[in-house]
Scaffold this motif. Structure first.
Motif, PDB file in Angstrom:
ATOM      1  N   GLN A  90      43.097  49.552  35.091  1.00  0.00           N
ATOM      2  CA  GLN A  90      44.151  49.119  35.224  1.00  0.00           C
ATOM      3  C   GLN A  90      44.445  47.919  34.264  1.00  0.00           C
ATOM      4  OE1 GLN A  90      43.891  45.880  36.763  1.00  0.00           O
ATOM      5  NE2 GLN A  90      42.153  45.816  38.308  1.00  0.00           N
ATOM      6  N   HIS A  92      46.534  44.034  34.835  1.00  0.00           N
ATOM      7  CA  HIS A  92      47.214  42.976  35.780  1.00  0.00           C
ATOM      8  C   HIS A  92      47.352  41.657  35.080  1.00  0.00           C
ATOM      9  CE1 HIS A  92      42.974  42.290  36.511  1.00  0.00           C
ATOM     10  NE2 HIS A  92      43.356  40.942  36.658  1.00  0.00           N
ATOM     11  N   HIS A 117      44.889  40.940  31.829  1.00  0.00           N
ATOM     12  CA  HIS A 117      43.411  41.546  32.029  1.00  0.00           C
ATOM     13  C   HIS A 117      43.606  43.012  31.948  1.00  0.00           C
ATOM     14  CE1 HIS A 117      41.749  37.510  34.057  1.00  0.00           C
ATOM     15  NE2 HIS A 117      41.739  37.585  32.776  1.00  0.00           N
ATOM     16  N   VAL A 119      41.279  45.907  32.548  1.00  0.00           N
ATOM     17  CA  VAL A 119      40.010  46.436  33.257  1.00  0.00           C
ATOM     18  C   VAL A 119      39.531  47.705  32.714  1.00  0.00           C
ATOM     19  CG1 VAL A 119      38.897  46.205  35.427  1.00  0.00           C
ATOM     20  CG2 VAL A 119      40.994  44.761  34.942  1.00  0.00           C
ATOM     21  N   SER A 195      31.802  37.268  34.934  1.00  0.00           N
ATOM     22  CA  SER A 195      32.087  38.097  36.353  1.00  0.00           C
ATOM     23  C   SER A 195      33.629  38.333  36.486  1.00  0.00           C
ATOM     24  CB  SER A 195      31.656  37.157  37.483  1.00  0.00           C
ATOM     25  OG  SER A 195      32.640  36.074  37.510  1.00  0.00           O
ATOM     26  N   THR A 197      36.900  37.529  38.241  1.00  0.00           N
ATOM     27  CA  THR A 197      37.612  36.192  38.806  1.00  0.00           C
ATOM     28  C   THR A 197      38.234  36.401  40.283  1.00  0.00           C
ATOM     29  OG1 THR A 197      39.651  36.600  37.864  1.00  0.00           O
ATOM     30  CG2 THR A 197      38.012  35.716  36.519  1.00  0.00           C
ATOM     31  N   TRP A 207      33.327  40.192  29.000  1.00  0.00           N
ATOM     32  CA  TRP A 207      34.423  39.566  28.723  1.00  0.00           C
ATOM     33  C   TRP A 207      34.805  39.472  27.113  1.00  0.00           C
ATOM     34  CZ3 TRP A 207      38.780  38.623  31.677  1.00  0.00           C
ATOM     35  CH2 TRP A 207      38.359  38.387  32.901  1.00  0.00           C
TER      36      TRP A 207
HETATM   37  N1  EVI Z   1      40.587  39.331  37.593  1.00  0.00           N
HETATM   38  S1  EVI Z   1      39.536  40.385  36.991  1.00  0.00           S
HETATM   39  O1  EVI Z   1      39.878  41.024  35.795  1.00  0.00           O
HETATM   40  O2  EVI Z   1      38.287  39.675  36.858  1.00  0.00           O
HETATM   41  C1  EVI Z   1      39.212  41.237  38.388  1.00  0.00           C
HETATM   42  N2  EVI Z   1      38.957  41.251  39.445  1.00  0.00           N
HETATM   43  C2  EVI Z   1      38.589  42.043  40.271  1.00  0.00           C
HETATM   44  C3  EVI Z   1      38.824  43.371  39.880  1.00  0.00           C
HETATM   45  S2  EVI Z   1      39.297  42.837  38.417  1.00  0.00           S
END
Ligand code: EVI
Ligand code: ZN
Length: 232
Positions: A90, A92, A117, A119, A195, A197, A207
């Protein structure tokens, strides 16, 4: 707007661990450019995304997510520090209540109006995204900063559908979207072990932060601000 990790305890919807036990590699971080080390032998990041794997867009209460079919290796990231391909699950955004803040990572303490982001999960080592989220070297998240500037035609198809996912849990079919159009032309990046976030905040992420931002114009950011990630 999505809340910064540090405001977690203030967020009415935030459930789950607020302080990850032992958190030794928590994200986001401030990238101090003068402390970064150039690795000449690090290969470029390579993304191969198939726009046909795009499924839908939904509002999970923290952000809006565009989700991809991750049953095959049709949409993957590889290269750079990665030992094998990671499958796109995904993407976002994180943004703020105004244009003065919004990104999670900062560069020499500079905040950007928003941060994208993308993922991905380690489909060689784990069987599902949910499993990889909890494991070491389970995820790769590509971070791209957004800055105000020229209108971004490749983002417009996404911006146009946002009113249909204005409220938490709304979901709309969304297909044929190629996220490589959201990557900057410059392939320079920083990489570090960190990690998630947002919950579950697990320290399972490699990252990849792109050095150059992409540009969006005011009208596009305003529409993002109208996505409400709280129960209204
Ligand atoms: N904002 S993040 O990409 O680190 C993320 N958090 C939970 C699933 S993906
Ligand atoms: Zn994120």
């Amino acid at each position: 707007c999505s809340l910064q990790h540090k405001d977690a305890n203030l967020h009415p919807l935030w459930k789950g661990p607020l302080d990850v036990p032992g958190g030794s590699r928590q994200s986001p971080i401030n990238i101090r450019v003068r402390d970064s080390v150039f690795h000449p032998n690090l290969a470029p990041i390579s993304t191969q995304y198939d726009p046909n794997t795009c499924l839908h867009i939904w509002n999970n209460g923290y952000s809006f997510l565009v989700e991809y079919d991750d049953c095959t290796n049709k949409s993957v990231v590889s290269g750079g520090p990665l030992e094998n391909p990671f499958r796109l699950k995904q993407f976002h955004f994180h943004w703020g209540v105004n244009n003065d803040w919004g990104s999670e990572h900062t560069v020499d303490s500079k905040v950007f109006p928003a941060e994208l982001h993308l993922v991905h999960w380690n489909c060689t080592k784990y069987r599902t995204f949910e499993e990889a989220v909890m494991e070491d070297n389970g995820l790769v998240v590509i971070g791209v900063f957004l800055k105000l500037g020229r209108r971004n035609e490749k983002l417009q198809k996404l911006v146009d559908i946002l009113p249909s996912v204005r409220y938490k849990d709304a979901l709309t079919e969304f297909n044929y979207f190629d996220p490589s159009g959201l990557l900057p032309a410059c392939s320079d990046y920083w990489t570090y072990s960190g990690s998630l976030t947002t919950p579950p905040l697990t320290e399972s992420v490699t990252w990849i932060i792109m050095k150059k931002p992409i540009e969006v114009d005011h009208s596009q950011v305003i529409l993002v601000h109208q996505v409400f990630v709280t129960d209204l």
